[in-house]
Design a protein around this motif. Sequence first.
Motif, mmCIF file in Angstrom:
data_model
loop_
_atom_site.group_PDB
_atom_site.id
_atom_site.type_symbol
_atom_site.label_atom_id
_atom_site.label_comp_id
_atom_site.label_asym_id
_atom_site.label_seq_id
_atom_site.Cartn_x
_atom_site.Cartn_y
_atom_site.Cartn_z
ATOM 1 N N LEU A 174 0.845 -1.192 0.000
ATOM 2 C CA LEU A 174 0.000 0.000 0.000
ATOM 3 C C LEU A 174 0.878 1.239 0.000
ATOM 4 O O LEU A 174 2.036 1.185 0.440
ATOM 5 C CB LEU A 174 -0.919 0.000 1.231
ATOM 6 C CG LEU A 174 -1.938 -1.148 1.307
ATOM 7 C CD1 LEU A 174 -2.688 -1.096 2.629
ATOM 8 C CD2 LEU A 174 -2.895 -1.128 0.135
ATOM 9 N N SER A 175 0.367 2.355 -0.481
ATOM 10 C CA SER A 175 1.137 3.595 -0.594
ATOM 11 C C SER A 175 2.443 3.375 -1.365
ATOM 12 O O SER A 175 3.507 3.867 -0.965
ATOM 13 C CB SER A 175 1.439 4.197 0.781
ATOM 14 O OG SER A 175 0.245 4.603 1.393
ATOM 15 N N HIS A 176 2.362 2.609 -2.439
ATOM 16 C CA HIS A 176 3.506 2.367 -3.322
ATOM 17 C C HIS A 176 3.022 2.515 -4.766
ATOM 18 O O HIS A 176 1.840 2.329 -5.044
ATOM 19 C CB HIS A 176 4.060 0.946 -3.148
ATOM 20 C CG HIS A 176 4.961 0.791 -1.960
ATOM 21 N ND1 HIS A 176 4.493 0.815 -0.663
ATOM 22 C CD2 HIS A 176 6.304 0.604 -1.876
ATOM 23 C CE1 HIS A 176 5.512 0.645 0.172
ATOM 24 N NE2 HIS A 176 6.635 0.517 -0.540
ATOM 25 N N THR A 177 3.964 2.789 -5.651
ATOM 26 C CA THR A 177 3.597 2.797 -7.070
ATOM 27 C C THR A 177 4.791 2.397 -7.933
ATOM 28 O O THR A 177 5.917 2.325 -7.446
ATOM 29 C CB THR A 177 3.026 4.163 -7.521
ATOM 30 O OG1 THR A 177 2.428 4.006 -8.803
ATOM 31 C CG2 THR A 177 4.096 5.248 -7.589
ATOM 32 N N VAL A 178 4.511 2.109 -9.208
ATOM 33 C CA VAL A 178 5.579 1.780 -10.148
ATOM 34 C C VAL A 178 6.091 3.091 -10.729
ATOM 35 O O VAL A 178 5.311 3.872 -11.281
ATOM 36 C CB VAL A 178 5.054 0.846 -11.267
ATOM 37 C CG1 VAL A 178 6.080 0.692 -12.387
ATOM 38 C CG2 VAL A 178 4.698 -0.516 -10.688
ATOM 39 N N VAL A 179 7.389 3.358 -10.587
ATOM 40 C CA VAL A 179 7.948 4.612 -11.097
ATOM 41 C C VAL A 179 8.744 4.426 -12.389
ATOM 42 O O VAL A 179 9.064 5.391 -13.063
ATOM 43 C CB VAL A 179 8.814 5.344 -10.040
ATOM 44 C CG1 VAL A 179 7.955 5.850 -8.899
ATOM 45 C CG2 VAL A 179 9.936 4.453 -9.525
ATOM 46 N N GLU A 202 13.133 3.613 -3.850
ATOM 47 C CA GLU A 202 12.960 2.782 -5.046
ATOM 48 C C GLU A 202 13.529 1.384 -4.845
ATOM 49 O O GLU A 202 14.591 1.222 -4.227
ATOM 50 C CB GLU A 202 13.655 3.417 -6.269
ATOM 51 C CG GLU A 202 13.114 4.763 -6.678
ATOM 52 C CD GLU A 202 13.775 5.926 -5.934
ATOM 53 O OE1 GLU A 202 14.620 5.675 -5.045
ATOM 54 O OE2 GLU A 202 13.424 7.087 -6.249
ATOM 55 N N LYS A 203 12.815 0.399 -5.365
ATOM 56 C CA LYS A 203 13.280 -0.983 -5.287
ATOM 57 C C LYS A 203 12.948 -1.670 -6.604
ATOM 58 O O LYS A 203 11.839 -1.518 -7.115
ATOM 59 C CB LYS A 203 12.573 -1.681 -4.125
ATOM 60 C CG LYS A 203 13.243 -2.963 -3.694
ATOM 61 C CD LYS A 203 12.510 -3.612 -2.536
ATOM 62 C CE LYS A 203 12.822 -5.101 -2.530
ATOM 63 N NZ LYS A 203 11.899 -5.883 -1.746
ATOM 64 N N LEU A 204 13.936 -2.416 -7.150
ATOM 65 C CA LEU A 204 13.707 -3.091 -8.432
ATOM 66 C C LEU A 204 13.071 -4.464 -8.215
ATOM 67 O O LEU A 204 13.544 -5.251 -7.388
ATOM 68 C CB LEU A 204 15.039 -3.249 -9.184
ATOM 69 C CG LEU A 204 14.966 -4.028 -10.496
ATOM 70 C CD1 LEU A 204 14.207 -3.244 -11.562
ATOM 71 C CD2 LEU A 204 16.355 -4.396 -10.995
ATOM 72 N N TYR A 205 12.002 -4.724 -8.919
ATOM 73 C CA TYR A 205 11.386 -6.062 -8.932
ATOM 74 C C TYR A 205 11.670 -6.652 -10.300
ATOM 75 O O TYR A 205 11.203 -6.123 -11.310
ATOM 76 C CB TYR A 205 9.876 -5.967 -8.692
ATOM 77 C CG TYR A 205 9.517 -5.728 -7.254
ATOM 78 C CD1 TYR A 205 9.686 -4.476 -6.672
ATOM 79 C CD2 TYR A 205 9.014 -6.759 -6.464
ATOM 80 C CE1 TYR A 205 9.372 -4.251 -5.343
ATOM 81 C CE2 TYR A 205 8.694 -6.548 -5.125
ATOM 82 C CZ TYR A 205 8.874 -5.290 -4.576
ATOM 83 O OH TYR A 205 8.566 -5.085 -3.265
#
Lengths: 414, 120
Positions: free
Chosen positions: A211-216, A244-247
């Motif tokens: 929650l409270s996250h998005t793809v940037v 930022e975190k890479l998936y």
Amino acid sequence: MEEKIYDVVIVGGGPAGLAAAIGAKEAGAGDVIIIERDSSLGGILEQCIHPGFGLKYFGEELTGPEYARRFIQKAKECGVEYKLGTMVLSIGEHSVTGINPTDGVITIRGRSIVLAMGCRERTRGALMTPGARPAGIYTAGAAQRLINRQNIMVGKRIVILGSGDIGMIMARRLTLEGAEVLAVVEIMNYTTGLIRNRVQCLEDFGIPLLLSHTVVEIKGNNRVEGVVVAEVDPATRKPIPGTEKLYECDTLLISCGLIPENELTREFGIKLHPVTGGPEVNQFMQTEVEYIFACGNVVHVNDLVDNVTEESLTAGRSAARYARGELKKPEQEIRVTPGNNVRYVCPQRLYPGAPATLFFRVTEPAKKVTLSVLADSKPVITKKLATVNPGEMQRVDLSAEALSGVSTVLVEVR
Amino acid sequence: METKKIICIICPQGCEVTVCGDKSSRTVESIKGFGCKRGKTYAENEFFAPVRILTSSVKTTNKQVPLVAVRTSKPIPKELLFAGMEEIKRLVVDKVNSGDVIVPNFLGTGADLIASGSVE
């Protein structure tokens, strides 16, 4: 040869169009026709193979195709005509013009017209998600159609943007089909879909919900290679630098809301409501043009098909009544406005002196609140609600007496 | 003794129910947080033996309609969902009508695997 005039012409053969057709026939309409662009009736329900449909309307739990089948059968039984594979190009004065490979361009005339075109998904382009433009980005509903109807798997490692119902349902479906869903990413600080889906689609399978996250950013040249997810400030919904975190994934599904499909409506000159994106209607589902009715997701996006059925039956019945000379536009209508913590109310206008059901959504989730309906500033309904959630549509019934001799109605939640 | 937090899905309220009990002897030591009777029953069932309706699709021999939707006729134990998917993967059907039984007594659960769509 004299040109045939239908009592009711319906644009769209999904749950809304089917119920409208049945409602019209039940209310005594003569010739009723549905025009559908797909190769079968049923609309989106045909790809919604999960259970959870019909709990309200039938009191039993059905899958989408089962729910659709009941209405398709009933429509056929009561003599509803239909044209498949036919794309409607425009709405005219008491007429609908469409095109198909057999007839070419055809114009069908009707005393009443019902708009039941449904909605479409918000795309990556509409969200303006930055990054590369590789293959592997789907809207959740497109992926649902590929997997459930066409036997095409969309990917192996998946991130889903948006916690709408279709996104959560696809998280479960993909997991069952052997894919790994790395996360469901939601910009708001609550899930936008139903609680039932959060529990049975995400928590059942241990799928992380951010929650409270998005793809940037989307990475990858030919195919998606990963997405960068960042936390957002809950107040501004802007990404917080440094989070930022890479998936690493091969597929991104987008489930970020639905947009009523109203090109035909707009081109005909009917105004669209800025919040719902659909035409304004009264409690008979009648638009500002008295012979045009509208129902289902083309009016406002519903969370339950059961509600769509209910309001579409009303639209169909009303269209039948108009075809036989009733329901002319009243001289004055009651204006319905959203008050505190109410995002919109549908219908937006009311015929005076007739009972009405108002559907509305709140802006923010809240607990232990009071719902008030004020007619000309005087409370006509006061009700305590334990929980309200933007994802769950609320309803309130108003009697004909409450709507007699008033000019405005306000709905508020405090 | 085991404690489990369960979010009730009976209504949109989403009460968080905490159940403490023993699964083997099917005894509930304590149950808190439910808002109604139905919620209490739901949480107890979820604690002892959670069940779900499994829905998926099965391959067909029809080129125009490559898949037909299927479901279990009633909920089956949650831990059998993936075993059910393995079974479903192997199936191919020809012509079916909505409601036809495809696999009786699916995985020995007492539920049937039935078609929820049709292929003509």
